[in-house]
Design an enzyme around this catalytic site. Structure first.
Site, short mmCIF file in Angstrom:
data_model
loop_
_atom_site.label_atom_id
_atom_site.label_comp_id
_atom_site.label_asym_id
_atom_site.label_seq_id
_atom_site.Cartn_x
_atom_site.Cartn_y
_atom_site.Cartn_z
N CYS A 286 1.03 -1.42 -0.05
CA CYS A 286 0.19 0.15 0.66
C CYS A 286 0.68 1.21 0.48
CB CYS A 286 -0.98 0.01 1.44
SG CYS A 286 -2.36 -1.54 1.23
N CYS A 383 14.02 28.88 -24.80
CA CYS A 383 14.02 30.64 -24.52
C CYS A 383 14.60 30.71 -23.12
CB CYS A 383 13.12 31.12 -25.04
SG CYS A 383 13.19 33.10 -24.20
N CYS A 386 11.19 32.79 -21.09
CA CYS A 386 10.03 31.55 -21.00
C CYS A 386 9.73 30.06 -21.31
CB CYS A 386 8.58 32.73 -22.28
SG CYS A 386 9.43 32.20 -24.33
N CYS A 396 9.04 36.78 -26.88
CA CYS A 396 8.16 36.01 -25.67
C CYS A 396 6.90 36.61 -25.82
CB CYS A 396 8.97 35.63 -24.33
SG CYS A 396 10.39 35.39 -24.34
N CYS A 423 -5.94 25.55 -14.24
CA CYS A 423 -5.87 26.37 -12.44
C CYS A 423 -5.94 27.61 -12.31
CB CYS A 423 -4.62 25.57 -11.64
SG CYS A 423 -4.40 25.82 -10.32
N CYS A 436 -15.03 13.48 -9.74
CA CYS A 436 -15.95 14.41 -9.49
C CYS A 436 -15.30 15.78 -10.27
CB CYS A 436 -16.23 14.84 -8.17
SG CYS A 436 -15.36 14.93 -7.18
N CYS A 441 -4.87 20.98 -8.08
CA CYS A 441 -3.73 21.02 -8.80
C CYS A 441 -2.54 20.44 -8.20
CB CYS A 441 -3.58 22.64 -9.27
SG CYS A 441 -2.26 23.01 -10.54
N CYS A 474 -21.95 26.94 -7.35
CA CYS A 474 -20.92 26.50 -9.01
C CYS A 474 -22.76 27.27 -10.01
CB CYS A 474 -20.72 25.85 -9.11
SG CYS A 474 -20.60 25.20 -10.86
#
EC number: 2.3.2.31
Length: 542
Positions: A286, A383, A386, A396, A423, A436, A441, A474
Site C-alpha cells: 500500500c 528560451c 519563457c 516572448c 488552474c 467529480c 492542482c 457554482c
C-alpha cells in the site's frame, strides 16, 4: 625414500618381518601399540603362507602350488617389495573418490566374490565352538582410502576400535589469535597417533566433534570416528558491522524487525514495519502504491498516508519504497524545487542550466536573443525567459499569444465536459479523466471546480461551492442560462443573511435577558409556595 621395518604380532605366533616404504615424506607410518594395553584379536597378514592343512585365509583356497598373484596395493609402478606392509587382516586398495565410495565398494565386492567362487569353490570357514566369525566389512576414510576388515575368529565380547581423522578444507577464514586456538584432543590409549597434515589456510586445528557411528560396525562392536571440523561461520552482522540504514527507522529501514500488524489501508494482517513519523501500520504494498501515485502527480513533499498524521515522510523512506523510474522522477522534482529563479531545466532532457546576467545594457535587438540557450546535453535550443522552444524573430509576449489555440481547444465540450480546465492560481491546464468536479492542482495544490474553473470556498452560515443559493456556489448549479437572475437571487439571500443575522442575534439576546430577570423573581416565589403547600398537608394529617 628410506625404508623402515615393521613387525606384526599375530596372536603369539612367530613374528614376520616385512619391508615397507614410507608413502609420504614427513608422514611416517605410526607405530603399532605393543603390550597388554593394546590387545587385539589375532590377525594374519594377507601374504602369509598357509600352515597345516588349510590356507589360513577367509577367502577360500585354490591350488597351493600356484599361489594367487598379489594385488597391487598402490599406484602403478609399485613393486611387491616396495609396497607398504599393512597390519594383518587389513588390505588397502587404491585411492577412491569419497563421493562415489559406496558404488565403488559394491562393485569391488562383487568382483572379489566372483573371483573367490571361481578359484576357491564353495569352501567356507567354520568357527570353533565359543567363538563367532566376524563378517568381512569395509570402512571408508575421507582421504580416498578403503580399509578391508577381513573376517577373523575372536571372542564375542571383544571390542574393536578404529580411529580415523577427517579434515575439512577451509577457505577465506581469518586466523584466530594464539589465546583462542584450540588444542587437539588427546588420543585414547591404544590408538595410533593422529598426524595432522600441514594447513595452508589456517594454523589452528578445528574444534573436535565425536559422533557415534554404530552403523559402521556390523559385528556389534563400536567404531569411533574423530572429526576435526571447521569452526562455526561468522555471523553476518559481525562481518558487515553497523547497518547502513540504522538511522532511518520505519518502513525505509530494512533492519527494523517485522511485526504482524493490521494495515490501516487494506485492513489485512501482514508483517509490517511501522511508519517512522506516527508509528502506524501501513504495509509495504500500500505504501508503494501511494508513493508512486504522489510522484506521478509531481509532489515533492509527500505527506503521511495516515489522515491523522500531518507530518511529511522522510526523503530516505520515500526513495527506499519507490521503483527505479519513480525514484529518478522524485529526485528530479527535488532538484527542481531546490533551485532558484536563475536555474531552469531543459524542456527536452531536463538538464539544469544557470543563466548569468551580464553587466552591459541590452539593446532592443539583443534583449531577446540573450535568453537563447543551447543545451550541452541534447543540443536543444530554447528560451530561458519563457521556458519554451526558441522563437527566432518573435518575442516572448507574441509567442505566448499562441496559447489562444490551446485555450480554445480546452474550452470545447466533448463527451459532456471540457477538454481541459486551467488552474485559477498557476494557470496550467489540467484534463480530467474521471471523478467529480472537485479538482486539486498537482502543481500548487489549489482546490478548484473543474466545471466552472473557480476556487472552492466555503463560509459557515453562507454556504460553500456546492450550495445553490450561496454566493460561493457554482454557476452551473443554479440558473446557468440566466446569470443576472442568479446573481440577484444569491445577492438577496446573502444580504438578507447579513441583515437578518444581527437582528436575530439581538432579539435572542433580549429574550434571554428578559428570561433571566423574570427567573430571578419567579423562582424564589415558586420555592416559597411549594414549601407552604407541604406544611399545610402535614398539618391536616395530624
Amino acid at each position: 625414500m628410506g625404508e623402515e621395518q615393521s613387525t606384526v604380532s599375530g596372536g603369539g605366533g612367530p613374528q614376520e618381518s616385512q619391508t615397507l616404504a614410507s608413502g609420504t615424506a614427513g608422514h611416517p607410518e605410526p607405530p603399532r601399540p605393543q603390550g597388554d594395553s593394546a590387545r587385539a584379536p589375532p590377525l594374519r597378514a594377507a601374504s602369509a603362507e598357509p600352515s597345516g592343512g588349510g590356507c589360513g585365509s577367509d577367502w577360500g583356497c585354490a591350488d597351493t602350488s600356484a599361489p594367487e598373484p598379489a594385488r597391487s596395493l598402490g599406484p602403478p609402478g609399485w613393486s611387491k617389495s616396495r609396497a607398504p606392509a599393512q597390519p594383518a587382516g587389513l588390505a588397502l586398495t587404491g585411492p577412491l573418490n569419497p563421493q562415489t565410495l559406496p558404488l565403488q565398494l559394491e562393485l569391488e565386492e562383487e568382483e572379489e566374490e566372483a573371483g573367490d567362487r571361481k578359484e576357491g569353490g564353495d569352501e567356507q570357514q567354520e568357527a570353533p565352538p565359543g567363538e563367532e566369525l566376524e563378517p568381512r566389512t569395509r570402512v571408508g576414510a575421507a582421504d580416498g582410502l578403503v580399509l578391508d576388515v577381513l573376517g577373523q575368529r575372536r571372542p564375542s565380547l571383544a571390542k574393536r576400535q578404529v580411529f580415523c581423522s577427517v579434515y575439512c578444507v577451509e577457505s577465506d577464514l581469518p586466523e584466530a589469535p594464539a589465546s583462542e586456538q584450540l588444542s587437539p584432543p588427546a588420543s585414547p590409549p591404544g590408538a595410533p597417533p593422529v598426524l595432522n597434515p600441514p594447513s595452508t589456510r589456517s594454523s589452528f586445528p578445528s574444534p573436535r566433534l565425536s559422533l557415534p557411528t554404530d552403523s559402521l560396525s556390523p559385528d556389534g562392536g563400536s567404531i569411533e570416528l574423530e572429526f576435526y571440523l571447521a569452526p562455526e561461520p561468522f555471523s553476518m552482522p559481525s562481518l558487515l558491522g553497523a547497518p547502513p540504514y540504522s538511522g532511518l527507522g520505519g518502513v525505509g529501514d530494512p533492519y527494523v524487525p517485522l511485526m504482524v500488524l493490521m494495515c490501516r489501508v487494506c485492513l489485512e494482517d501482514k508483517p509490517i514495519k511501522p511508519l517512522p513519523c506516527c508509528k502506524k501500520a501501513v504495509c509495504e504494498e500500500c505504501l508503494k502504491v501511494y508513493l508512486s501515485a504522489q510522484v506521478q502527480l509531481g509532489q515533492v513533499e509527500i505527506k503521511c498516508p495516515i489522515t491523522e498524521c500531518f507530518e511529511f515522510l522522510e526523503e530516505t523512506t520515500v526513495v527506499y519504497n519507490l521503483t527505479h523510474e519513480d525514484s529518478i522522477k522524485y529526485k528530479y522534482f527535488l532538484e527542481l524545487g531546490r533551485i532558484d529563479s536563475s536555474t531552469k531545466p531543459c524542456p527536452q532532457c531536463k538538464h539544469f542550466t544557470t543563466f548569468k546576467k551580464k553587466g552591459h545594457i541590452p539593446t532592443p535587438s539583443r534583449s531577446e536573443s540573450k535568453y537563447k540557450i543551447q543545451c550541452p546535453t541534447c543540443q536543444f535550443v530554447w528560451c530561458f525567459k519563457c521556458h519554451s522552444p526558441w522563437h527566432e524573430g518573435v518575442n516572448c509576449k507574441e509567442y505566448k499569444k499562441g496559447d489562444k489555440l490551446l485555450r480554445h481547444w480546452a474550452s470545447e465540450i466533448e463527451h459532456g465536459q471540457r477538454n481541459a480546465q486551467k488552474c485559477p492560481k498557476c494557470k496550467i491546464h489540467i484534463q480530467r479523466t474521471e471523478g467529480c468536479d472537485h479538482m486539486t492542482c498537482s502543481q500548487c495544490n489549489t482546490n478548484f471546480c473543474y466545471r466552472c474553473g473557480e476556487r472552492y470556498r466555503q463560509l459557515r452560515f453562507f454556504g460553500d461551492h456546492t450550495s445553490n443559493l450561496s454566493i460561493f456556489g457554482c454557476k452551473y448549479r443554479y440558473l446557468p442560462e440566466r446569470p443576472h437572475l442568479r446573481r440577484l437571487v444569491r445577492g438577496s439571500v446573502c444580504a438578507g443573511k447579513l441583515f437578518i443575522a444581527p437582528l436575530i442575534m439581538v432579539l435572542g439576546l433580549a429574550l434571554g435577558a428578559i428570561a433571566v430577570v423574570i427567573g430571578l423573581f419567579v423562582f424564589p416565589i415558586y420555592c416559597l409556595c411549594k414549601k407552604q403547600r407541604k406544611r399545610s398537608r402535614t398539618g391536616m394529617h395530624w
